[in-house]
Structures are given as C-alpha cells and as structure tokens.
Design a protein around this motif. Structure first.
Motif, PDB file in Angstrom:
ATOM      1  N   UNK A 291      -8.290 -10.849  -7.402  1.00 13.03           N
ATOM      2  CA  UNK A 291      -7.274 -10.319  -6.505  1.00 13.03           C
ATOM      3  C   UNK A 291      -7.070  -8.826  -6.750  1.00 13.03           C
ATOM      4  N   UNK A 292      -7.025  -8.410  -8.004  1.00 15.77           N
ATOM      5  CA  UNK A 292      -6.850  -6.989  -8.308  1.00 15.77           C
ATOM      6  C   UNK A 292      -8.053  -6.189  -7.807  1.00 15.77           C
ATOM      7  N   UNK A 293      -9.262  -6.708  -8.049  1.00 14.07           N
ATOM      8  CA  UNK A 293     -10.464  -6.005  -7.581  1.00 14.07           C
ATOM      9  C   UNK A 293     -10.476  -5.916  -6.060  1.00 14.07           C
ATOM     10  N   UNK A 294     -10.111  -7.013  -5.384  1.00  9.86           N
ATOM     11  CA  UNK A 294     -10.071  -7.005  -3.919  1.00  9.86           C
ATOM     12  C   UNK A 294      -8.992  -6.055  -3.412  1.00  9.86           C
ATOM     13  N   UNK A 295      -7.859  -6.015  -4.080  1.00  8.09           N
ATOM     14  CA  UNK A 295      -6.776  -5.117  -3.661  1.00  8.09           C
ATOM     15  C   UNK A 295      -7.208  -3.660  -3.788  1.00  8.09           C
ATOM     16  N   UNK A 296      -7.919  -3.343  -4.882  1.00 11.67           N
ATOM     17  CA  UNK A 296      -8.423  -1.983  -5.043  1.00 11.67           C
ATOM     18  C   UNK A 296      -9.400  -1.638  -3.926  1.00 11.67           C
ATOM     19  N   UNK A 297     -10.225  -2.612  -3.555  1.00 10.07           N
ATOM     20  CA  UNK A 297     -11.149  -2.379  -2.452  1.00 10.07           C
ATOM     21  C   UNK A 297     -10.424  -2.203  -1.132  1.00 10.07           C
ATOM     22  N   UNK A 298      -9.395  -3.016  -0.888  1.00  8.70           N
ATOM     23  CA  UNK A 298      -8.654  -2.914   0.377  1.00  8.70           C
ATOM     24  C   UNK A 298      -7.890  -1.595   0.466  1.00  8.70           C
ATOM     25  N   UNK A 299      -7.504  -1.026  -0.682  1.00 10.01           N
ATOM     26  CA  UNK A 299      -6.805   0.263  -0.660  1.00 10.01           C
ATOM     27  C   UNK A 299      -7.706   1.377  -0.142  1.00 10.01           C
ATOM     28  N   UNK A 300      -9.016   1.193  -0.240  1.00 10.26           N
ATOM     29  CA  UNK A 300      -9.937   2.172   0.353  1.00 10.26           C
ATOM     30  C   UNK A 300      -9.736   2.248   1.863  1.00 10.26           C
TER      31      UNK A 300
ATOM     32  N   UNK B 263       0.212   5.046   8.782  1.00 12.28           N
ATOM     33  CA  UNK B 263       0.281   3.596   8.967  1.00 12.28           C
ATOM     34  C   UNK B 263      -0.662   2.821   8.071  1.00 12.28           C
ATOM     35  N   UNK B 264      -1.599   3.511   7.443  1.00 16.27           N
ATOM     36  CA  UNK B 264      -2.600   2.809   6.651  1.00 16.27           C
ATOM     37  C   UNK B 264      -2.006   1.969   5.536  1.00 16.27           C
ATOM     38  N   UNK B 265      -1.149   2.582   4.698  1.00 15.45           N
ATOM     39  CA  UNK B 265      -0.569   1.863   3.561  1.00 15.45           C
ATOM     40  C   UNK B 265       0.329   0.717   4.009  1.00 15.45           C
ATOM     41  N   UNK B 266       1.257   0.913   4.978  1.00 17.66           N
ATOM     42  CA  UNK B 266       2.072  -0.227   5.431  1.00 17.66           C
ATOM     43  C   UNK B 266       1.255  -1.373   6.009  1.00 17.66           C
ATOM     44  N   UNK B 267       0.189  -1.044   6.736  1.00 18.08           N
ATOM     45  CA  UNK B 267      -0.632  -2.102   7.353  1.00 18.08           C
ATOM     46  C   UNK B 267      -1.345  -2.930   6.286  1.00 18.08           C
ATOM     47  N   UNK B 268      -1.970  -2.268   5.311  1.00 12.82           N
ATOM     48  CA  UNK B 268      -2.692  -2.995   4.262  1.00 12.82           C
ATOM     49  C   UNK B 268      -1.723  -3.826   3.416  1.00 12.82           C
ATOM     50  N   UNK B 269      -0.580  -3.246   3.061  1.00 13.47           N
ATOM     51  CA  UNK B 269       0.404  -3.985   2.266  1.00 13.47           C
ATOM     52  C   UNK B 269       0.940  -5.188   3.038  1.00 13.47           C
ATOM     53  N   UNK B 270       1.244  -4.988   4.305  1.00 13.02           N
ATOM     54  CA  UNK B 270       1.725  -6.100   5.127  1.00 13.02           C
ATOM     55  C   UNK B 270       0.660  -7.186   5.239  1.00 13.02           C
ATOM     56  N   UNK B 271      -0.596  -6.761   5.291  1.00 14.81           N
ATOM     57  CA  UNK B 271      -1.683  -7.734   5.357  1.00 14.81           C
ATOM     58  C   UNK B 271      -1.710  -8.649   4.145  1.00 14.81           C
ATOM     59  N   UNK B 272      -1.522  -8.076   2.956  1.00 17.49           N
ATOM     60  CA  UNK B 272      -1.502  -8.895   1.736  1.00 17.49           C
ATOM     61  C   UNK B 272      -0.316  -9.855   1.733  1.00 17.49           C
ATOM     62  N   UNK B 273       0.842  -9.379   2.164  1.00 19.46           N
ATOM     63  CA  UNK B 273       2.028 -10.238   2.185  1.00 19.46           C
ATOM     64  C   UNK B 273       1.848 -11.388   3.162  1.00 19.46           C
ATOM     65  N   UNK B 274       1.411 -11.067   4.386  1.00 19.55           N
ATOM     66  CA  UNK B 274       1.257 -12.100   5.411  1.00 19.55           C
ATOM     67  C   UNK B 274       0.155 -13.086   5.043  1.00 19.55           C
ATOM     68  N   UNK B 275      -0.927 -12.571   4.466  1.00 15.68           N
ATOM     69  CA  UNK B 275      -2.028 -13.442   4.062  1.00 15.68           C
ATOM     70  C   UNK B 275      -1.558 -14.426   2.989  1.00 15.68           C
ATOM     71  N   UNK B 276      -0.812 -13.927   2.021  1.00 16.73           N
ATOM     72  CA  UNK B 276      -0.331 -14.798   0.955  1.00 16.73           C
ATOM     73  C   UNK B 276       0.649 -15.834   1.483  1.00 16.73           C
ATOM     74  N   UNK B 277       1.575 -15.405   2.331  1.00 11.42           N
ATOM     75  CA  UNK B 277       2.539 -16.348   2.905  1.00 11.42           C
ATOM     76  C   UNK B 277       1.836 -17.427   3.701  1.00 11.42           C
ATOM     77  N   UNK B 278       0.843 -17.033   4.479  1.00 17.59           N
ATOM     78  CA  UNK B 278       0.128 -18.013   5.294  1.00 17.59           C
ATOM     79  C   UNK B 278      -0.658 -19.009   4.464  1.00 17.59           C
TER      80      UNK B 278
END
Length: 509
Positions: A331-340, A354-369
C-alpha cells in the motif's frame, strides 16, 4: 543493489515551492495520525475477532500471568509459544480489568494498545513519502491511515499486525543514509520482530541486505541492536521459567518438521494471491499500475512484500493474516506511485490545484468501497460478534453458576466476552475419547453441575429437558448457536474429567 533500488534511500530535497515550516509540515502528519486514531480506536470496542489466537495465544496467557485461571491450548502445553507478547499484554489486561472488572476491560485495553501501535505504519509511510516530496508524504500517510485492511487488523491482538508495526519503522531506519544509531535501533526492532513472529525473517532479511549491501560495516551496529533485543527476549523467557528460545526450536519442530499446522487446514500455493485479488476486487489493476510507478521510489518495499508472500505460500496451512506484513508494504509503495499522478496533473492546465485532492479522495473512496464490497470482508467484520452476544447474555446473568459447551469443538466462549468467566466451564464434544458415543447421556448425568449450556440450536433435542432456549446468534461457520438455561443453582464447583482444559488435553487441541 541497482541504482534504481537505492532511489528510496536517498533523502530528496523538496521541490521548489514545497518547503514549509517544521510546524506546518508535521502539523499535517499529526492531523493524519489523529484521523487514523479516530478510525481505529473505536474498533477496539467492536467485539470482532479475526482468529481465536487473539484470545487463547495472547490474552488468556496474559491473564494467567496475573494469577488467574484460563483456557490452555496445545501450543502452550507443548511450549511452542514465546512469553514475550503475553508478558507485554499483562499490564493492559490488568489495567483494563481494574477499570472495568468482569472481563470486558481486560479485552478492550490491549486492543486499544495495539490500535495505537498501528499508527507507526502511518508515521512511517509519511517519512517514506517525505523523502520524495510533500505530496508523496501526504498521499502515503493518508493511504496507510484509511486503507481497509490496515484498519481492520489494527485492533486485533495478533502477532502479525504488532510485528508489522515494528518492521515498517525498522525499514525506514535502515534505508536512506543510516547512521550507527539508526542501524542499532533498526536492528533492535527487527530482533523484536523476529521474536514476535519469526516467520517474517525472510522479509526482514531484504531490509538487512539493503542496509549492508554497499557497506558491510553497517552489519556491526545492526547485529548489535538485534542481539540486544534477543537478550531482552531471553530474559522474558527466563522470568517465566522457560529455557530461552526453546519455544522457537519446538515451534519449528512441530509446525515445519511435523507439519502440525496442517491439521487446521491446507490451501494451494496461489491461495494468497487469489484472496488478495478478491479483496482488492476491481481495484487490483489500478493497484498494479500504481505499484509499477512505485517501484522507482520503493523497490525494497515491494521486494520484501513479494518475499513474504512467497515464503508463506510454501507453507501448506494458510491464513490471510499470516501475510499481513505485505499489505502495508504494498500500500505504501502504491501510494508513492499514485502521488506521481499528482505531479502529472499539476502540469495540465486547470488541474494544478486538483491533483492532490483527487488522488487522496481516490484512496479514501477506494478503501470505503472495498471494506464491504466482498462477502469475505463483510464476513470478517462480523466474526466473533455473535459469540460476544452470547457472552453478554452470561455476563449479565446473576444466576449463572456453571457453563457447559455442548457439541462445540472450539472453546471460543470462555475467554471471549470475559477473560475471567469465574465459573466452572465444561466441554462435551463427540470426539472426546471419554464420550464414547454417550454425549447426551453424559450431559444428563452432570447437569446439576452447571445451569447454562451453549450449543448449536440443531442439538437442542439432545439436551436435558430442564434446559430451555434463551438467546441465539449466528456464530462461527454460520451455525445458529444458543444459550440454554435451567433454573436453580449448581451442586458442585469441580469440573471433573469434563473440565474444558482436561478435554483439550485428550483432544490434543
């Protein structure tokens, strides 16, 4: 080690415009730690059990260290467990029982402790990301804070999540440009990790090799730290009347040489990969894409995760918790990659902010789902809650003086709702050699020694007629299990040959 493998380990200066004051930088980290704590700590009160080991390998031994009676499983009779974790839990168990007597406090307090320990993963993720950029730090820490598997396992008193909470900080200390003090501290953490779960040694070896690859002198401080931790573990063994590390030899003998663990089920080599793809569901492809980019930032995290899964895949008996270490690493490695992707979006007109809010929201929504998207996770969240309902029924019952488990192989209840049930516990199970096909008759014979029975509802007809059904719940393996009660007191307070520990000895369980 290739140059690309060292990228993660070279401290990177923040890009222009990203330098912040120390307070502002760590203010965001503190906020993310508070978010993670707010998610995890309430789960310590949710009576969910991932595996019986949470109770019978750690909390009940801790309870016995405090001078109380408890269920003793075959692992403790055969001496294949270290006393380190039960000793560690003894303090929180005692404190919890003092604050909330009757068992629930002794159950919740250690869960709060391990939930707090899991925050080390979030802090470690931040610092890994901070070596690249502030955006990478935020995305990595947020992903570690909210990812559903990390949240789910956080309150469970198991060796896997606790050991992972040591290994991740150790990996951080051993990478970059580690000083002697960092190498010593990292070695000490890995030494403790080895004692708590020695099966993670192959994954730990990846970080050890990474630290010593370019300078073998690093091994001196690293080994010194590991030996210091092992000396503490040896002292714990001696304090509990055991030969230091005899449990390790016996564990390897029982589980790896005699394959004792296979008695509890076996699975094919690809089982972990299949289960991971089920839990990640439709997000698997997205995760692989992020990991591909994450490789350039954190190759050793990915290598260690793969080594851990590969090693456990060679062991016939498999449980998803066994490979827990691999989950935060990936998860940490993937998160570092997604931050690119944040950096890429900042280069596009209209997406700069919008880049940072979109990626962060993606992780939250993905985890909730994903936390409830599959039957497996929905089932995991409810494991043990039915048993807790039955235990609560007994806990508030003023007339309860003795309990019999009927037709139940798993001694889940006596330690489940309250570690100190305070009454005799009997076990009547068909495979017990003393039963000899007379299960119902034996319960009839001994019924005056207990006034409560927990049994599957389907076996109600085999119970003495004085017992009537009161509370039922869909317990383990989706079996409708009930509390049966009879009026009146118990005639005796000696469990005789059907005391639960005596039965477990005869069943070698």
């Amino acid at each position: 080690m290739t140059d690309s493998a060292a990228v993660l380990f070279v401290p990177a200066s923040a890009p222009a415009g990203e330098s912040k004051s120390l307070a502002a930088r760590y203010g965001v980290l503190c906020a993310l730690l508070l978010v993670a704590a707010a998610i995890r700590l309430p789960l310590a009160f949710w009576p969910n059990i991932n595996h019986n080991d949470e109770i019978y390998q750690y909390l009940e031994p801790a309870w016995r260290l405090l001078g109380h009676q408890g269920v003793v499983t075959w692992e403790w009779r055969d001496g294949i467990r270290s006393w380190f974790l039960p000793t560690l839990f003894a303090g929180p168990v005692a404190l919890g029982d003092w604050l909330a007597p009757g068992g629930w406090g002794a159950f919740v307090a250690p869960r709060l402790l391990v939930s707090l320990a899991s925050l080390s993963i979030v802090a470690t993720a931040w610092h890994f990301g901070a070596r690249i950029s502030r955006a990478h730090a935020i995305v990595a820490a947020l992903a570690a804070a909210v990812w559903f598997e990390l949240v789910y396992f956080a309150p469970h008193t198991l060796s896997e999540p606790l050991t992972t909470a040591l290994i991740l900080p150790a990996a951080l200390l051993l990478t970059g440009e580690p000083s002697r003090n960092r190498l010593f501290a990292g070695g000490a953490l890995l030494g403790l990790a080895f004692v708590w779960r020695f099966q993670y040694a192959p994954a730990c070896a990846v970080f050890v090799l990474g630290a010593c690859w370019r300078d073998l002198r690093n091994a001196i401080a690293l080994i010194a730290g590991g030996c210091a931790a092992l000396a503490v573990a040896a002292g714990v063994d001696l304090a509990n009347g055991s030969i230091p590390f005899a449990w390790l030899v016996l564990n390897i003998q029982q589980n790896l040489l005699h394959d004792r663990a296979s008695e509890f089920g076996v699975a094919p080599p690809m089982a972990y990969i299949q289960l991971m793809s089920i839990l990640w569901s439709g997000a698997t492809l997205l995760m692989l894409m992020a990991l591909r980019r994450g490789w350039q930032h954190a190759p050793l995290l990915i290598v260690a995760a793969i080594v851990n899964v590969a090693f456990h895949s060679m062991i016939a008996h498999k449980e998803y918790r066994f490979i827990f270490l691999s989950i935060p690493l990936l998860i940490i490695a993937a998160a570092l990659g997604s931050a690119d992707w944040v950096q890429l979006m900042r280069q596009r007109p209209g997406w700069r902010h919008w880049g940072l809010p979109v990626v962060c929201a993606g992780w939250v929504l993905l985890s909730l789902g994903l936390s409830g998207a599959t039957y497996t996770m929905r089932h995991n969240w409810m494991l043990g809650t039915a048993e807790a309902k039955l235990a609560t029924d007994l806990d508030v019952d003023p007339e309860f003086c003795g309990l019999a488990l009927y037709g139940m192989h798993d001694p889940f209840l006596p330690g489940r709702g309250q570690l100190a049930i305070g009454r005799p516990v009997y076990s009547f199970y068909q495979d017990d050699p003393l039963v000899n096909g007379q299960l119902s008759a034996l319960v009839q014979k001994h019924q005056r020694e207990f006034n409560r029975i927990i049994a599957p509802a389907s076996l109600a007809g085999e119970l003495p007629p004085d017992f009537s059904k009161r509370t039922c719940a869909l317990a383990s393996h989706d079996i409708n299990t009930c509390v049966f009660v009879r009026r009146g007191a118990c005639d005796a307070f000696t469990t005789g040959p059907f005391g639960i520990n005596d039965v477990l000895v005869r069943l070698n369980d």
